[in-house]
Design a protein around this motif. Structure first.
Motif, mmCIF file in Angstrom:
data_model
loop_
_atom_site.group_PDB
_atom_site.id
_atom_site.type_symbol
_atom_site.label_atom_id
_atom_site.label_comp_id
_atom_site.label_asym_id
_atom_site.label_seq_id
_atom_site.Cartn_x
_atom_site.Cartn_y
_atom_site.Cartn_z
ATOM 1 N N UNK A 156 38.076 -78.646 -32.902
ATOM 2 C CA UNK A 156 38.531 -77.333 -33.354
ATOM 3 C C UNK A 156 39.150 -77.400 -34.744
ATOM 4 N N UNK A 157 39.798 -78.507 -35.070
ATOM 5 C CA UNK A 157 40.405 -78.660 -36.395
ATOM 6 C C UNK A 157 39.350 -78.548 -37.492
ATOM 7 N N UNK A 158 38.264 -79.322 -37.371
ATOM 8 C CA UNK A 158 37.195 -79.265 -38.375
ATOM 9 C C UNK A 158 36.521 -77.902 -38.379
ATOM 10 N N UNK A 159 36.317 -77.345 -37.199
ATOM 11 C CA UNK A 159 35.665 -76.039 -37.091
ATOM 12 C C UNK A 159 36.498 -74.954 -37.781
ATOM 13 N N UNK A 200 53.750 -72.964 -39.826
ATOM 14 C CA UNK A 200 52.553 -72.739 -39.004
ATOM 15 C C UNK A 200 52.321 -73.919 -38.063
ATOM 16 N N UNK A 201 52.581 -75.123 -38.559
ATOM 17 C CA UNK A 201 52.461 -76.313 -37.708
ATOM 18 C C UNK A 201 53.436 -76.221 -36.538
ATOM 19 N N UNK A 202 54.679 -75.848 -36.830
ATOM 20 C CA UNK A 202 55.682 -75.708 -35.773
ATOM 21 C C UNK A 202 55.308 -74.636 -34.761
ATOM 22 N N UNK A 203 54.743 -73.520 -35.236
ATOM 23 C CA UNK A 203 54.323 -72.453 -34.325
ATOM 24 C C UNK A 203 53.224 -72.956 -33.387
ATOM 25 N N UNK A 263 43.741 -73.955 -21.053
ATOM 26 C CA UNK A 263 43.197 -74.531 -22.278
ATOM 27 C C UNK A 263 43.513 -73.667 -23.497
ATOM 28 N N UNK A 264 43.862 -72.394 -23.258
ATOM 29 C CA UNK A 264 44.141 -71.485 -24.371
ATOM 30 C C UNK A 264 45.281 -71.990 -25.244
ATOM 31 N N UNK A 265 46.281 -72.650 -24.623
ATOM 32 C CA UNK A 265 47.426 -73.145 -25.407
ATOM 33 C C UNK A 265 46.956 -74.187 -26.429
ATOM 34 N N UNK A 266 45.997 -75.009 -26.046
ATOM 35 C CA UNK A 266 45.468 -75.998 -26.981
ATOM 36 C C UNK A 266 44.709 -75.339 -28.123
ATOM 37 N N UNK A 267 43.923 -74.326 -27.796
ATOM 38 C CA UNK A 267 43.152 -73.630 -28.829
ATOM 39 C C UNK A 267 44.091 -73.004 -29.858
ATOM 40 N N UNK A 268 45.136 -72.321 -29.379
ATOM 41 C CA UNK A 268 46.111 -71.717 -30.295
ATOM 42 C C UNK A 268 46.821 -72.794 -31.126
ATOM 43 N N UNK A 269 47.159 -73.910 -30.476
ATOM 44 C CA UNK A 269 47.848 -74.989 -31.188
ATOM 45 C C UNK A 269 46.981 -75.529 -32.325
ATOM 46 N N UNK A 270 45.724 -75.843 -32.032
ATOM 47 C CA UNK A 270 44.833 -76.382 -33.070
ATOM 48 C C UNK A 270 44.593 -75.357 -34.174
ATOM 49 N N UNK A 271 44.520 -74.080 -33.827
ATOM 50 C CA UNK A 271 44.330 -73.047 -34.835
ATOM 51 C C UNK A 271 45.489 -73.032 -35.828
ATOM 52 N N UNK A 272 46.718 -72.983 -35.314
ATOM 53 C CA UNK A 272 47.872 -72.899 -36.207
ATOM 54 C C UNK A 272 48.114 -74.214 -36.937
ATOM 55 N N UNK A 315 47.690 -77.004 -42.115
ATOM 56 C CA UNK A 315 47.070 -78.063 -42.917
ATOM 57 C C UNK A 315 46.461 -77.485 -44.197
ATOM 58 N N UNK A 316 45.796 -76.333 -44.090
ATOM 59 C CA UNK A 316 45.163 -75.714 -45.254
ATOM 60 C C UNK A 316 46.197 -75.267 -46.288
ATOM 61 N N UNK A 317 47.399 -74.925 -45.825
ATOM 62 C CA UNK A 317 48.472 -74.547 -46.755
ATOM 63 C C UNK A 317 49.055 -75.751 -47.471
ATOM 64 N N UNK A 318 49.199 -76.859 -46.760
ATOM 65 C CA UNK A 318 49.998 -77.972 -47.289
ATOM 66 C C UNK A 318 49.183 -79.176 -47.732
#
Length: 585
Positions: A424-427, A458-461, A484-493, A498-501
């Motif tokens: 999900x990170x790469x995606x 965003x990482x903390x969220x 599994x939704x919690x993991x999806x949200x975690x990887x998204x944020x 990562x894109x910010x920093x």
């Protein structure tokens, strides 16, 4: 324009030199092997010793200590590999040597014995040192005099990075979990080998670019550069060398002693000071020594240089905290996914997942294949053997993908692989990177302190979602069936953070640091990332201990509160950082 590099633009693919796409696919296979191996390492080491696909049943602290030391050295060895390429062997030779060493490393790990594992990881660390810094060096040289094209070139190149990470995690993860760990490690080695051959037989495209350095020419250029500058150099003093020596020895003792004590129960020094183990003592000594070195050395520069280096050092401290949390994705998060997430799907839920998996697999692979065919059209006559090797490797990828899809659609019940979530990170990077690029290029481009705040917050969220999802898991629980939704949200944020920093470090390195000091501060920046990686798995190794004594939610709250707090510190420091940067934006 630079007439020495204009010839690279004669055979173009998508508006860029064909050589860029050779580098694109070479880097793609290297990232395939790196992320593919990393995705299954901790799950394999900590897996049950019995079952259809047994692991080694290592303790979590031991497995993550090994991963942390590996990840740390992966960011330190490029400093030596870059120097060797610049001064001794040339960029192209360094890439081939690095790829060969990493191929041997993956092959060794596929044997599945402790000795082979350690030898394999050593080869991977050394190979990465040769490979990692010199791919971007070749691109930089290729685009000399074509700066208007350079940003686009790096965007294309980093799409190769993410494509490789995506495919490596997807395929090595699935093969390792569903077929056998040896096959997963071996698959990483096979494609690293193909990447090496593809690059080796395509070298005619690069002419003399990346050849062994001309020592006489390099000396003449260095003398000319020295004559042009009127700035007094800040030479290293005896105290500087002494501090560097203490730092290096202390850090090396910690790097070696930490995994030895946790894996083999080998205590190198076996002492305790003020409640600290010997490993922690030497880690603290190394950190203090390096801070003292910076405090002593940086004030000796001129005011503007000093201030800008202080600002960059502060950014490096933020970087440590970011990667210490972000890299849980390679250590504690796979364990959370395996032990606390409900990954069994049935009926319509299973069908929906299969369709999503099909789309996110086929579409990116189809796009990459289109790029491959575009490269073939322009270069087949000149580097036919390289193209054939590359094409054959893609046939294998497509065969594995189609076999995977066939097997998954035959099953009535679907168990989502532990490693699937890591793709999900790469995606998300592929999806959101263009939007962030437009943001940074617009008039709404925020200052550095705000970008670091956004990245950390965003990482903390992302971790807050995990903490909230695990709120009802009692202390001491060893399993749960969380959504599994919690993991999806975690990887998204995490990805948005990562894109910010993540791109900011090298960007501000080039803006804040004078050319003659970039090598030193580049080392500081890579050291910050290395420390963050080691710290991530040093703390992540306590996931079971914290879960037993407190709760799983408490573990993730640590990575929620600290990054957000550090992010707010970045905001508070904005006036100071703006002053220290002296107009650099």
């Amino acid at each position: 324009m630079n007439t020495t590099t204009d010839n690279f633009f004669e055979n173009k693919v998508m508006g860029h030199p064909a050589g860029l796409f050779v580098l694109f696919f070479t880097e793609m296979w290297e990232r395939f092997s790196y992320y593919g191996m990393r995705a299954i390492l901790v799950i394999f080491l900590t897996g049950a010793i019995l079952g259809d696909n047994p692991g080694w049943a290592w303790e979590t602290p031991a497995a993550l200590s090994l991963l942390g030391t590996y990840a740390m050295l992966v960011y330190l060895t490029p400093l030596m590999g870059g120097w060797l390429a610049d001064n001794k062997i040339g960029y192209r030779n360094a890439v081939v040597i690095g790829a060969l060493l990493m191929t041997l490393g993956h092959a060794s790990m596929a044997i599945e014995t402790p000795t082979a594992l350690y030898i394999g990881i050593a080869f991977l660390i050394l190979g990465n040192g040769f490979f990692k810094p010199n791919m971007t060096s070749i691109i930089s040289k290729m685009y000399e005099g074509h700066n208007d094209k350079k940003d686009g070139a790096y965007n294309i190149f980093y799409m190769g990075v993410n494509a490789g990470a995506f495919l490596g995690i997807l395929l090595c993860g699935w093969v390792g979990e569903k077929i056998g760990w040896s096959f997963g490690f071996g698959l990483a080695g096979i494609f690293m080998f193909f990447g090496m051959l593809q690059f080796y037989f395509a070298q005619s495209l690069f002419g003399k670019l990346g050849d062994k350095p001309n020592k006489i020419k390099n000396k003449e250029e260095a003398l000319k550069a020295a004559e042009k500058t009127e700035v007094k150099l800040n030479k290293f003093l005896t105290i500087d060398y002494l501090l560097i020596g203490v730092f290096a020895v202390s850090a090396l003792i910690f790097i070696i002693n930490d995994p030895l004590s946790k894996i083999g129960n080998i205590q190198t020094f076996n002492f305790t000071i003020a409640g600290m183990t010997d490993s922690l003592f030497f880690a603290l000594l190394a950190a203090i020594t390096f801070i003292v070195l910076l405090v002593i050395r940086i004030p000796r520069y001129t005011k503007i240089e000093r201030d800008r280096m202080i600002a960059f050092t502060i950014f490096c401290l933020f970087t440590i905290f970011f990667w210490a949390a972000f890299e849980q994705a390679a250590g504690s998060l796979p364990l959370y996914t395996r032990d606390f997430t409900n990954r069994i799907l049935e009926g319509n839920s299973a069908l929906v997942f299969k369709i999503i998996d099909l789309i996110v697999t086929i579409v990116p692979l189809g796009i990459i294949t289109y790029v491959l065919l575009s490269l073939f059209k322009q270069t087949f006559k000149k580097i036919g053997l390289s193209n054939i090797i590359l094409g054959f490797s893609f046939l294998i990828v497509w065969a594995i993908v189609l076999y995977k899809i066939y097997i998954e659609f035959q099953a009535h019940e679907t168990e989502v692989p532990v490693t699937w979530f890591a793709i999900l990170n790469s995606l998300f990077i592929i999806i959101f990177a263009p939007l962030f690029t437009k943001w940074w290029d617009s008039k709404f481009n925020p200052p550095a302190s705000v970008k670091y705040f956004l990245g950390l917050a965003l990482l903390g969220i992302g971790f807050a979602f995990l903490a909230f999802g695990a709120r009802n898991v009692p202390a001491g629980a060893q399993t749960a069936s969380l959504s599994m939704a919690w993991l999806v949200f975690a990887y998204l944020f995490h990805t948005l953070g990562e894109l910010c920093l993540s791109p900011m470090g090298l960007s501000y390195l080039s803006k804040l640091i004078p050319a003659r000091m970039i090598a030193f501060m580049f080392g500081v920046y890579y050291l910050a990332i290395a420390i963050g990686n080691k710290l991530a798995h040093y703390v992540g190794g306590d996931i079971e201990k914290i879960t037993q004594e407190y709760s799983l939610s408490t573990f993730f709250l640590i990575f929620t509160i600290i990054p957000i707090a550090i992010g707010f510190i970045s905001l508070v420091l904005h006036p100071l950082l703006k002053k220290l940067m002296h107009g650099v934006k």
